[in-house]
Scaffold this active site. Structure first.
Site, PDB file in Angstrom:
ATOM      1  N   LYS A  60       1.386  -5.319   8.248  1.00  0.00           N
ATOM      2  CA  LYS A  60      -0.076  -5.520   8.234  1.00  0.00           C
ATOM      3  C   LYS A  60      -0.138  -6.029   9.651  1.00  0.00           C
ATOM      4  O   LYS A  60      -1.206  -5.786  10.500  1.00  0.00           O
ATOM      5  CB  LYS A  60      -0.584  -6.329   7.326  1.00  0.00           C
TER       6      LYS A  60
HETATM    7  C1  LIG Z   1       0.275  -2.990   2.468  1.00  0.00           C
HETATM    8  C2  LIG Z   1       1.531  -2.570   2.363  1.00  0.00           C
HETATM    9  C3  LIG Z   1       2.071  -1.476   2.054  1.00  0.00           C
HETATM   10  C4  LIG Z   1       0.846  -0.536   1.531  1.00  0.00           C
HETATM   11  O1  LIG Z   1       0.416   0.148   2.814  1.00  0.00           O
HETATM   12  P1  LIG Z   1      -0.992   0.961   2.545  1.00  0.00           P
HETATM   13  O2  LIG Z   1      -1.516   1.212   4.191  1.00  0.00           O
HETATM   14  O3  LIG Z   1      -1.831   0.015   1.851  1.00  0.00           O
HETATM   15  O4  LIG Z   1      -0.738   2.224   1.947  1.00  0.00           O
HETATM   16  C5  LIG Z   1       3.413  -1.043   1.934  1.00  0.00           C
HETATM   17  N1  LIG Z   1       4.350  -2.124   2.058  1.00  0.00           N
HETATM   18  C6  LIG Z   1       3.936  -3.231   2.265  1.00  0.00           C
HETATM   19  C7  LIG Z   1       5.145  -4.142   2.623  1.00  0.00           C
HETATM   20  C8  LIG Z   1       2.578  -3.567   2.660  1.00  0.00           C
HETATM   21  O5  LIG Z   1       2.509  -4.849   3.073  1.00  0.00           O
END
Ligand SMILES: *Cc1c(COP(=O)(O)O)cnc(C)c1O
Length: 492
Positions: free
Chosen positions: A112
């Site tokens: 993120k």
């Molecule tokens: C948010 C997240 C995901 C999923 O990503 P999306 O963009 O919502 O599909 C997968 N793994 C981790 C560790 C995340 O923080």
């Protein structure tokens, strides 16, 4: 470059406006009116550049209303200095004949950060450019990683405040500690009784509440979102697909022009959708493999064309993917259908009324040209963590494990030998308990005892952001029911 809603209200806005608003006025998501092309020779040229310079090149094609100088400043603040604990920001690692794109070198140890370090800066610049005088209140519903990454990203950003709602029982203790120890005047962190979808639908209702929005406008406050529906979240994610490819060419892993498959642990469909944009722009991506946990609504959709959220939400060891409504899928449908906004509106209305819709066969066929999907339960993910460790002396987290297994299944099912990169979305140190269990180690004691136990066997060091939690004070203790979220925002 202009942006329009997936649902067809027809209004065209610049990227700065799309980033300020987060969501279009008809409830749709902002999409670019065209997809810029990047030629192979330009991709090759990226190989010699820093991550920041790569980001300037790619983002410059989408955020055309920002000046080069504005973009450069935002990008340097987001990824420069020692913000990331790898100078390459998003390095590619080779393990046997497989590649790993590590997206967790940012301050909160999850992918993120790739977007949420940049978004607040793009937003601040957008306010300035558009002459917007209101303050912005960011509302975030988080399944774990977004919350902390947003809190970090918005820390000390003038004219913004941020409220984060997380599902009380739906995040790991490490994720919770990261959030409730957040310092700063402009932040609130609230535990919601319920699951992620409760928190997310609560936030969506607040955005759609005309009375509340009017009351806030009177106080010169505008609501916006840092969830992955914001274009300012999605665009930065396109960059690392180009960056990874350029790195693989540079390392001699592939020849320029060769196809690479990416396997993506998926929840809200934001990460993998960025890969789709990269492919449409000309990056030689072969397949995008969508990996889900037991909440396999996307696997079913990508196999059958039926999206059906009428099912229980499971809590898994990969909580950031415990999601039944993958909001960004709406954007994929828009681009697959060449912008048939009537269809998208109809399907999204069905989804909110009945929890289900079925895409046309022609859509499904086109989607399957690029996407392949599979899902993995917790036990198989734990097995995968162990077998990757045994084979490569490399520790993956529970989300990455889901992708690793999907990669195995894809290769076994198809015999396809195309180079394949697993997108690694979190540091294993965020999920100590599960990872230790997977590796056959005792997972007793508190979070920090587990952190130390994992550090004994993981060649990678404990990230500073997690290490520092040992001494951090808990400052956020608010809890609320889903129905109280609106009132809390009003007070905030
Ligand atoms: C948010 C997240 C995901 C999923 O990503 P999306 O963009 O919502 O599909 C997968 N793994 C981790 C560790 C995340 O923080």
């Amino acid at each position: 470059m202009k942006y329009i809603s997936t649902r067809g209200d027809g209004e065209k806005v610049e990227s700065a406006e799309a980033i300020i608003r987060g969501i279009a006025s008809d409830g749709g998501l902002f999409v670019p009116t065209e997809l810029p092309k990047v030629e192979l020779h330009s991709i090759e040229a990226l190989a010699e550049l820093s991550y920041q310079a790569r980001a300037e090149m790619i983002l410059g094609k989408f955020l055309t209303d920002y000046t080069g100088g504005e973009l450069k400043t935002c990008i340097e603040e987001a990824y420069g200095g020692d913000k990331f604990d790898s100078p390459r920001v998003a390095p590619v690692v080779r393990l046997g004949d497989r590649y790993v794109l590590e997206l967790w070198h940012g301050p909160t140890s999850a992918f993120k950060d790739m977007a949420l370090q940049l978004l607040p800066r793009l937003l601040r610049a957008a306010l300035k450019k558009t002459g917007e005088t209101s303050d912005i209140a960011i509302l975030v519903a988080t399944s774990g990683d977004t919350g902390k990454a947003a809190l970090e990203g918005f820390k000390d950003v003038a004219k913004t405040r941020i409220a984060v709602f997380y599902p009380k029982e739906g995040v790991s203790r490490m994720q919770e500690l990261q959030m409730i120890t957040q310092t700063g005047q402009n932040a609130q962190v609230i535990a919601v009784e319920g699951n992620f979808d409760d928190a997310q639908s609560g936030v969506k209702q607040i955005f759609g509440d005309a009375d509340l929005n009017a009351a806030l406008r009177q106080k010169a406050i505008r609501l916006s979102s840092a969830n992955s529906i914001n274009w300012g979240r999605l665009a930065p994610q396109i960059v690392y697909y180009f960056s990874a490819y350029a790195d693989m060419v540079r390392a001699g892993n592939i020849e320029s022009g060769d196809a690479v498959h990416f396997v993506v642990p998926t929840g809200n469909f934001g990460n993998i959708l960025a890969g789709y944009y990269a492919k449409r722009m000309g990056l030689p991506i072969g397949k995008l493999i969508c990996a889900s946990n037991k909440n396999n609504v996307l696997t079913e959709f990508l196999r059958t064309g039926v999206y059906d959220r009428n099912r229980a939400l499971y809590q898994t060891i990969s909580p950031s993917m415990d999601i039944l409504i993958s909001s960004n899928l709406e954007r994929l449908l828009y681009h697959i259908g060449g912008g048939d906004t009537q269809k998208i509106s109809a399907w999204m209305n069905e989804l909110s009324a009945k929890g289900r819709y079925a895409a046309d066969a022609a859509y499904l066929e086109k989607i399957q040209e690029t996407f392949w999907a599979d899902w993995t339960d917790d036990d198989a993910a734990l097995d995968e963590i162990r077998s990757v460790y045994e084979a490569h002396n490399y520790v993956i987290d529970t989300h990455t494990a889901v992708a690793w297994r999907a990669a195995d299944r894809y290769q076994n099912a198809t015999g396809d030998q195309t180079p394949l990169a697993v997108v690694s979305t979190a540091s294993p140190y965020k999920f100590n308990q599960s990872v230790l269990r997977a590796l056959g180690k005792s997972a007793d004691g508190d979070e920090f005892a587990m952190l130390d136990a994992l550090a004994k066997i993981n060649p990678a060091k404990i990230p500073a952001g997690l290490q520092n939690l040992r001494a951090a004070k808990v400052v956020h203790t608010k809890q609320c029911a889903k129905e109280q979220m609106k009132e809390l925002v009003r007070q905030f």
